[in-house]
Write a protein that holds these residues in place. Structure first.
Motif: not given
Ligand code: AMP
Ligand code: MG
Length: 349
Positions: A79-84, A180-190, A205-211
Motif C-alpha cells: 500500500i503506497p504510504k500516502e494512501y495508508r 468500485t475498482v481503482i488503480d492507485l498508481d494512475s488514480f483511475t477508476i477501472l 482529496g483529488k479527482n479520480p480519472k474514469v477509465y
C-alpha cells in the motif's frame, strides 16, 4: 452444503464450518455488501484455480482478494504510504484498490500480473469468515462468467450448485452492484461501483480519472473489462432518450418484449405486450442499483423476444448503474423507433 447465517450476528459455529472449508482448499460462496462472492484461500494456488474452473472464468482475469485488516492487505500487497491512512479510514467499504503484489500470492490469484486487487468488505459474514479462516480470501462474483453477479444465495444454488462446497445464505446483499475498482498508481477508476467518484474525490482529496474502454483493444489495463458481461441470452437494447419518448415507442410496439425501467416509466406503459420489470423509483438510485441484476437475470425466464432498458442519470452510483446496463445491452442503443427497428432486424428478432 447450504448454511443459513444471520447477516447481522453471524453464528460462530456456522462460520467455523465455512472457514474450515476455506482452509482445506474448498470453495465457499458468501455474501458481501456488494454481491455474493465465490471464495477460496488466496494463498493456495490449487484452491484459486478451482474458482476459474467453477465459473468458466478466462485465466487472464484476476481475482479480487478480500482481507479483514490493513495488516492483512499489507501481507499480500504494497500500500503506497500516502494512501495508508485514507484506506484505514474508508475501509471496510465497497472500494477495491489495485496495488503492487507481494511474491506470497500465487499466480492464479492475480492472473500472473505484478499487481493485486484488494479490499476489506463491509459485511459481518464476510469479515467473520476471513477472520476465522485467518487467510486472505480471493473472491470474484459467484456467477458463471459473463452472467450478472448474484445478489441472493438461491441464484448461486441454481447456477453453480454442486461446484461449490459451501454456500452461505446471508439474505440479499445491500448494494447489489460490485465494488468500485481503482488503480492507485494512475488514480483511475477501472470499474465504477457503489463507492462513487464524488466520494473518492472527497476522501482522497483529488479527482479520480474514469477509465473509458477503447474499442477492440488487445490488452486492456483491467483484464476483466474486455469480456462480455452481465448479459442475458436474449437481446437487450438501451434507449438513450427521455422516458416520455420511450413510453410512446413502447405503447406502439406489436411484439412481445419487456421494459426494464423505473416505476414512473412502467406506470406510463399500457401496451399489453410489454412486460414491465420495475427497478424502483427513478430518483432512488440505490434501490435501482439493488434490483438491477435480478431484473436483468429475469429476462431469460419470460416469453418475450427482447428487452428495452431505460437510461438513468450517471451521477453518484448512477455511473455504475449505467456502466452495467451498457454492458448488459452489449452496446446496442437507440434513440428513435427507426433505430429500434434496425436493431430488431440485425438481431433477427
Ligand atoms: P469480479 O471479481 O468478477 O467482480 O472481477 C474483478 C474485477 O477486478 C475484474 O474486472 C478484474 O479484471 C479486476 N482486477 C482484478 N485484479 C486486477 C489487477 N491486478 N489489475 C487490474 N484489474 C484487476
Ligand atoms: Mg464478476
Amino acid at each position: 452444503m447450504l448454511l443459513k447465517i444471520n447477516p447481522l450476528k453471524p453464528e460462530s459455529k456456522l462460520i467455523k464450518i465455512a472457514a474450515d472449508a476455506i482452509k482445506s482448499g474448498e470453495l465457499v460462496a458468501f455474501p458481501t455488501e456488494t454481491v455474493y462472492g465465490l471464495g477460496a484461500d488466496a494463498l493456495n494456488e490449487a484452491a484459486c484455480s478451482k474458482i476459474f474452473a467453477a465459473k468458466g472464468r478466462p485465466q487472464d482475469n484476476p481475482l479480487i482478494v478480500h482481507v479483514d485488516s490493513i495488516k492483512m492487505a499489507e501481507s499480500i500487497g504494497e500500500i503506497p504510504k500516502e494512501y495508508r491512512q485514507i484506506l484505514n479510514e474508508i475501509w471496510p467499504s465497497p472500494i477495491t484498490v489495485i496495488i503492487k503484489k507481494r511474491p506470497i500470492l500465487p499466480d492464479s490469484a492475480t492472473a500472473s500480473l505484478d499487481t493485486v486487487a484488494v479490499r476489506i468488505p463491509a459485511h459481518p459474514i464476510a469479515l467473520a469468515l476471513i477472520k476465522e479462516a485467518n487467510t486472505p480470501i480471493a473472491a470474484p462474483s459467484a456467477n458463471l462468467s459473463g452472467k450478472p453477479s448474484p445478489t441472493e444465495a438461491k441464484t448461486i444454488i441454481e447456477e453453480l450448485g454442486e461446484k461449490v462446497a459451501v454456500i452461505i445464505d446471508g439474505g440479499p446483499t445491500f448494494f447489489g452492484l460490485e465494488s468500485t475498482v481503482i488503480d492507485l498508481d494512475s488514480f483511475t477508476i477501472l470499474r465504477p461501483g457503489p463507492f462513487t467518484p464524488e466520494e473518492i474525490a472527497k476522501k482522497f482529496g483529488k479527482n479520480p480519472k474514469v477509465y473509458v474502454a477503447p474499442k477492440n483493444v488487445q490488452k486492456p489495463i483491467s483484464p476483466g473489462l474486455k469480456y462480455r458481461h452481465y448479459a442475458p441470452d436474449k437481446s437487450l437494447f438501451l434507449f438513450s432518450g427521455k422516458p416520455t419518448e420511450l413510453a410512446k415507442i413502447s405503447n406502439g410496439l406489436d411484439k412481445n418484449f419487456c421494459i426494464i425501467g423505473s416505476n414512473e416509466l412502467c406506470d406510463s406503459i399500457y401496451n399489453k405486450r410489454a412486460l414491465k420489470i420495475r427497478l424502483g423509483a427513478r430518483d432512488n438510485s440505490y434501490e435501482i442499483a439493488k434490483n438491477l441484476f435480478s431484473a436483468i437475470r429475469s429476462v431469460d425466464k419470460y416469453e418475450i423476444e427482447f428487452g428495452i432498458c431505460e437510461t438513468f442519470s450517471d451521477n453518484g452510483i448512477g455511473l455504475a448503474i449505467m456502466n452495467r446496463l451498457g454492458k448488459a445491452c452489449g452496446g446496442n442503443a437507440f434513440s428513435n423507433i427507426d433505430q429500434l427497428k434496425k436493431l430488431i432486424k440485425i438481431n433477427h428478432i
